[in-house]
Design an enzyme around this catalytic site. Sequence first.
Site, PDB file in Angstrom:
ATOM      1  N   HIS A 195      37.351  40.747  27.427  1.00  0.00           N
ATOM      2  CA  HIS A 195      37.898  41.385  28.875  1.00  0.00           C
ATOM      3  C   HIS A 195      39.391  41.618  28.734  1.00  0.00           C
ATOM      4  CE1 HIS A 195      38.122  43.371  32.691  1.00  0.00           C
ATOM      5  NE2 HIS A 195      36.997  43.616  32.074  1.00  0.00           N
TER       6      HIS A 195
ATOM      7  N   GLU B 110      28.619  44.151  30.056  1.00  0.00           N
ATOM      8  CA  GLU B 110      28.234  45.441  29.572  1.00  0.00           C
ATOM      9  C   GLU B 110      27.081  44.785  28.983  1.00  0.00           C
ATOM     10  OE1 GLU B 110      28.789  47.881  29.826  1.00  0.00           O
ATOM     11  OE2 GLU B 110      31.128  48.975  28.618  1.00  0.00           O
TER      12      GLU B 110
HETATM   13  N1  ACO Z   1      34.635  40.241  19.317  1.00  0.00           N
HETATM   14  C1  ACO Z   1      34.985  39.707  18.277  1.00  0.00           C
HETATM   15  N2  ACO Z   1      37.119  39.591  18.404  1.00  0.00           N
HETATM   16  C2  ACO Z   1      37.117  39.907  20.204  1.00  0.00           C
HETATM   17  C3  ACO Z   1      36.592  40.303  20.323  1.00  0.00           C
HETATM   18  C4  ACO Z   1      35.490  40.496  21.116  1.00  0.00           C
HETATM   19  N3  ACO Z   1      34.593  41.058  21.255  1.00  0.00           N
HETATM   20  N4  ACO Z   1      37.046  41.362  21.623  1.00  0.00           N
HETATM   21  C5  ACO Z   1      37.980  40.392  20.730  1.00  0.00           C
HETATM   22  N5  ACO Z   1      38.589  40.069  20.531  1.00  0.00           N
HETATM   23  C6  ACO Z   1      39.358  39.600  19.179  1.00  0.00           C
HETATM   24  C7  ACO Z   1      40.665  40.355  18.842  1.00  0.00           C
HETATM   25  O1  ACO Z   1      40.255  40.918  17.628  1.00  0.00           O
HETATM   26  C8  ACO Z   1      42.031  39.913  18.872  1.00  0.00           C
HETATM   27  O2  ACO Z   1      41.721  38.987  18.098  1.00  0.00           O
HETATM   28  P1  ACO Z   1      43.005  39.033  16.963  1.00  0.00           P
HETATM   29  O3  ACO Z   1      44.278  38.014  18.192  1.00  0.00           O
HETATM   30  O4  ACO Z   1      43.360  37.486  16.267  1.00  0.00           O
HETATM   31  O5  ACO Z   1      44.100  40.133  16.444  1.00  0.00           O
HETATM   32  C9  ACO Z   1      41.870  39.078  20.371  1.00  0.00           C
HETATM   33  O6  ACO Z   1      40.695  38.386  20.009  1.00  0.00           O
HETATM   34  C10 ACO Z   1      42.240  39.391  21.170  1.00  0.00           C
HETATM   35  O7  ACO Z   1      41.556  40.361  21.841  1.00  0.00           O
HETATM   36  P2  ACO Z   1      42.487  41.814  22.143  1.00  0.00           P
HETATM   37  O8  ACO Z   1      41.616  43.754  22.023  1.00  0.00           O
HETATM   38  O9  ACO Z   1      43.760  41.904  22.372  1.00  0.00           O
HETATM   39  O10 ACO Z   1      42.048  42.097  23.711  1.00  0.00           O
HETATM   40  P3  ACO Z   1      42.108  43.226  24.588  1.00  0.00           P
HETATM   41  O11 ACO Z   1      42.106  42.534  26.041  1.00  0.00           O
HETATM   42  O12 ACO Z   1      43.002  44.823  24.877  1.00  0.00           O
HETATM   43  O13 ACO Z   1      40.199  43.992  24.511  1.00  0.00           O
HETATM   44  C11 ACO Z   1      37.249  44.388  24.681  1.00  0.00           C
HETATM   45  C12 ACO Z   1      39.384  43.380  25.718  1.00  0.00           C
HETATM   46  C13 ACO Z   1      38.760  45.755  24.307  1.00  0.00           C
HETATM   47  C14 ACO Z   1      37.085  44.429  25.689  1.00  0.00           C
HETATM   48  C15 ACO Z   1      37.662  43.653  23.538  1.00  0.00           C
HETATM   49  O14 ACO Z   1      37.899  42.045  23.829  1.00  0.00           O
HETATM   50  C16 ACO Z   1      36.933  44.322  23.720  1.00  0.00           C
HETATM   51  O15 ACO Z   1      36.500  44.668  21.918  1.00  0.00           O
HETATM   52  N6  ACO Z   1      35.431  44.156  23.417  1.00  0.00           N
HETATM   53  C17 ACO Z   1      34.380  44.933  22.775  1.00  0.00           C
HETATM   54  C18 ACO Z   1      33.805  45.575  22.993  1.00  0.00           C
HETATM   55  C19 ACO Z   1      33.383  45.539  24.728  1.00  0.00           C
HETATM   56  O16 ACO Z   1      32.641  44.956  24.841  1.00  0.00           O
HETATM   57  N7  ACO Z   1      34.248  46.491  25.220  1.00  0.00           N
HETATM   58  C20 ACO Z   1      33.252  46.581  26.903  1.00  0.00           C
HETATM   59  C21 ACO Z   1      34.605  45.609  27.573  1.00  0.00           C
HETATM   60  S1  ACO Z   1      33.829  45.538  29.504  1.00  0.00           S
HETATM   61  C22 ACO Z   1      34.619  46.997  30.181  1.00  0.00           C
HETATM   62  O17 ACO Z   1      35.653  47.763  29.941  1.00  0.00           O
HETATM   63  C23 ACO Z   1      33.527  47.522  31.503  1.00  0.00           C
END
Ligand code: ACO
Length: 384
Positions: free
Chosen positions: A263, A321
């Site tokens: 998140h 989620e």
């Molecule tokens: N699985 C694997 N790796 C992940 C995940 C995940 N669920 N979430 C983040 N990471 C990793 C990224 O690949 C990134 O790695 P890196 O630094 O080596 O490149 C690091 O963690 C940081 O990720 P960001 O994308 O910069 O984090 P951001 O804050 O933008 O993302 C998000 C938040 C979009 C929710 C992300 O965690 C994600 O894609 N999760 C999966 C989708 C999901 O569950 N969405 C629902 C969110 S809840 C809502 O909106 C109501």
Amino acid sequence: MLVEPLNPVINPGLEGVIAAQTRLSSVDGQAGELIIAGFPLEELAERATFEETVYLLWYDTLPTAAQLESFQAALAAYRSLSETALTLLRGAAQARVPVMDALRMAASTLSLQPSSTLGADSGQNALAVVAAFPTIVAAYWRLLTGQEPIPPRSDLSHATNYLYMLTGQVPSPERVRGLETYLNTVVDHGLNASTFAARVIIATQSDMISAIVGAIGALKGPLHGGAPGPALDMVFEIGQADQAEAYLRAKLERGERLMGFGHRIYKVRDPRAEVLSAAAERFYQADGNLALYELAKAVEHTAVDLLAEFKPGRKLQTNVEFYTALLLHGLDLPTELFTPTFAIGRVGGWTAHCFEQQALGRLIRPQSVYAGPKDRQWLTVEWR
Ligand code: ACO
């Protein structure tokens, strides 16, 4: 030739940027705390009806019995869809358009109401969108599955009526409570992407329907509201707890994201996951079958451990989620309705934010840094 940006401080995800002051909700990502209009989520979600929560957000106070009764009646009066909306939904069902797209298209038809023109009463429009969302989703789902829509009933509560319009059966109080807990849990969450989109639109002095239609578009993406379906698919694909590690490890080795984890704000377990996990446990226990709940728990623990191993220091924890999927599945909602049901809850927050932004009366207009060339010369088409 590319021109170097003059100002290197660019924040493409707007992390840490504070663009609004709100009384609607407070999200503390370090402490894992969510406050809805003064109430800790845990205090509110299990107790309030959805109508009470929306009233609280709109008027900053819980309704008295008389206020609640008239608010419920006002909402119920807006439940029916116009013929135009139903015709549109029939066409969308023939084209097998995804439910969120059908919701977006049908929400636009709410502009057909006389009160909805630009500058008109936002309060009426807000009632119309909150009231009509369940009718749109239920009618569309029935059309998509070859059934006729069931007209709304004005004698049922908002949540009861949604489940009724899906199946034709008046649901049990436990089902209604499960759904209301979910809707309350997701009703508002600070300046999330869809809420921000709604505020940006209404801040131009556009109308409520336009703001809500824009918000639907933002919510639909898998990085925002589109994750619970895939999160549940993952649990089903894993099938049994001892397969979780191999399955999730392979996914992470392929560089894939685990849906339902991570998140932008929460660096500890999302408090909404806590509330929904408890609600799901109660619900599955009452149903007499905890197998899926226990499998999901095992998948969650394995996923959190593996994320710590693969992404050390990123603090990736369970988000809302993951347990949304489990709870809504328990309520017999198909995965295609998970994100639309999220919208049915979140529209309460979107409308409240629109009121707040209208009261502020300030256009939202950030800046960009130009990173392209400035010295191009025109070539007529035959010379390109
Ligand atoms: N699985 C694997 N790796 C992940 C995940 C995940 N669920 N979430 C983040 N990471 C990793 C990224 O690949 C990134 O790695 P890196 O630094 O080596 O490149 C690091 O963690 C940081 O990720 P960001 O994308 O910069 O984090 P951001 O804050 O933008 O993302 C998000 C938040 C979009 C929710 C992300 O965690 C994600 O894609 N999760 C999966 C989708 C999901 O569950 N969405 C629902 C969110 S809840 C809502 O909106 C109501």
